[in-house]
Design a protein around this motif. Structure first.
Motif, PDB file in Angstrom:
ATOM      1  N   ALA A 135       5.421  -5.528   2.567  1.00  0.00           N
ATOM      2  CA  ALA A 135       4.717  -6.703   2.065  1.00  0.00           C
ATOM      3  C   ALA A 135       5.481  -7.978   2.371  1.00  0.00           C
TER       4      ALA A 135
ATOM      5  N   ARG B  79       3.435  -8.661   5.822  1.00  0.00           N
ATOM      6  CA  ARG B  79       2.277  -9.391   5.283  1.00  0.00           C
ATOM      7  C   ARG B  79       2.625 -10.836   4.978  1.00  0.00           C
TER       8      ARG B  79
ATOM      9  N   CYS C  61      -2.781  -6.947  -0.130  1.00  0.00           N
ATOM     10  CA  CYS C  61      -1.839  -6.247   0.756  1.00  0.00           C
ATOM     11  C   CYS C  61      -2.050  -4.750   0.613  1.00  0.00           C
TER      12      CYS C  61
END
Length: 349
Positions: free
Chosen positions: A165, A169, A292
């Motif tokens: 993440a 992301r 996510c």
């Protein structure tokens, strides 16, 4: 064989599971260790709807026992960490390097297990709470044999999700500021992902003060018991705020803590019908709210990378394993995980 099943009403450890042989493109894995993640508990409490009866578990590592026709990247005897991402490898999203968006990897549970003639579903294309499980070849990632299995098991969910993440992301950059709300297994991996990315300020927030030590060990520069003190540390707000608990009021707090051009990343799992609110006017300075899935991971690449970072001492895994439990003690492990007494409970076979 032994395994943990949920029938819609209760969980139980059984010893009469059966599993079929691997077909083309499949790998049979003898599970050595499996992490107990809150997603498993969320199936039991109904937060995550899933068909039953189901063999639980989705964060595991083990030894390849057999492979189906066409599998060449692993062979019997290899140690592997398992991902939950049963992506097809051939669609447009897979081809673009976005396997988490593969539509064949979402909502298509298989039933490789049987018990007393009844077929059972496989949770998250994985079902690591069984002595043996069957996965697609793309889900089995070979790892060095010197990595302890209890630690390797955690790469396939908690590490992929939390570290991913940050790196994949949010793409946290050097010198940026990060707030992490919730320091369980996912939150700790977000913290160490921020450390790996070179974040300058990493504020861990958790209502349990006993978690401060481990949060700082993973890379937190500050620890708070609520978000109220964040503005004293970051007066203009955070570049990135990660919600790792799954409560809508904390989602709102994450959004409210953002600086200009800040990003709120949602990792916790609230009930499926939960709705969150925010001030629309607060978003116009290029702020973002990011969902996510699975750390935007590319498991064949990322698991191997994280395994190497562990071997170099740059990624913490052993410190995540708070307690190991034989699979027969599943109920105790689940109770300890639910109460927050462990960062990660690991079941062993």
């Amino acid at each position: 064989m032994r395994g943990v099943i949920f029938d819609g009403k209760q969980t139980q450890v059984v010893d009469d599971l059966e599993i079929r042989e691997p077909g083309p493109g499949e790998v049979l894995v003898a599970i050595s260790a499996a992490g107990l993640c809150h997603s498993d508990l969320s199936v039991v409490d109904g937060t995550i709807p899933f068909p039953v009866p189901v063999v639980l578990g989705h964060e595991g590592a083990g030894v390849v026992e057999a492979v189906g026709v066409g599998v060449t990247h692993v062979e019997p005897g290899d140690h592997v960490s398992l991902s939950t991402l049963a992506n097809c490898g051939t669609c447009a999203e897979c081809d673009r390097g976005r396997p988490t968006m593969c539509r064949k990897a979402i909502g298509m549970p298989q039933r490789p297990f049987t018990r007393a003639g009844q077929s059972l579903y496989q949770f998250a294309s994985n079902s690591a709470f069984a002595e043996r499980t069957l996965v697609k070849a793309v889900q089995a990632v070979r790892i060095p044999k010197d990595i302890p299995m209890a630690s390797a098991a955690l790469i396939g969910c908690g590490v992929l999700t939390g570290v991913g993440a940050v790196l994949n992301r949010a793409r946290v950059d050097r010198g940026e500021s990060v707030v992490v709300i919730g320091t369980g297994g996912i939150g700790l991996n977000v913290i160490q992902g921020a450390r790996l990315a070179g974040a300058l300020t990493v504020v861990a927030v958790d209502s349990n003060p006993a978690k401060e030590g481990v949060a700082r060990r993973f890379g937190a520069t500050h620890f708070l018991s609520s978000t109220e003190g964040v503005r004293e540390i970051l007066p203009t707000g955070a570049d990135h705020a990660f919600e790792c608990v799954g409560r809508v009021e904390l989602v709102r707090q994450a959004i409210d803590l953002l600086d200009r051009h800040g990003q709120a990343v949602l990792l916790g799992v609230p009930p499926a019908a939960a709705e969150a609110s925010f001030l629309v006017s607060s978003m116009y300075l290029d702020k973002s709210i990011l969902g996510c899935r699975y750390g935007a991971a590319r498991p064949q690449r990322d698991i191997a990378l994280y395994a190497q970072l562990y071997r170099e001492g740059r990624l913490l895994l052993d410190e995540l394993v708070t307690e190991t439990y034989p699979v027969e003690d599943f109920e105790k492990a689940a109770a300890d995980a639910s109460a927050g007494r462990v960062a990660r409970a690991v079941l062993t076979f």
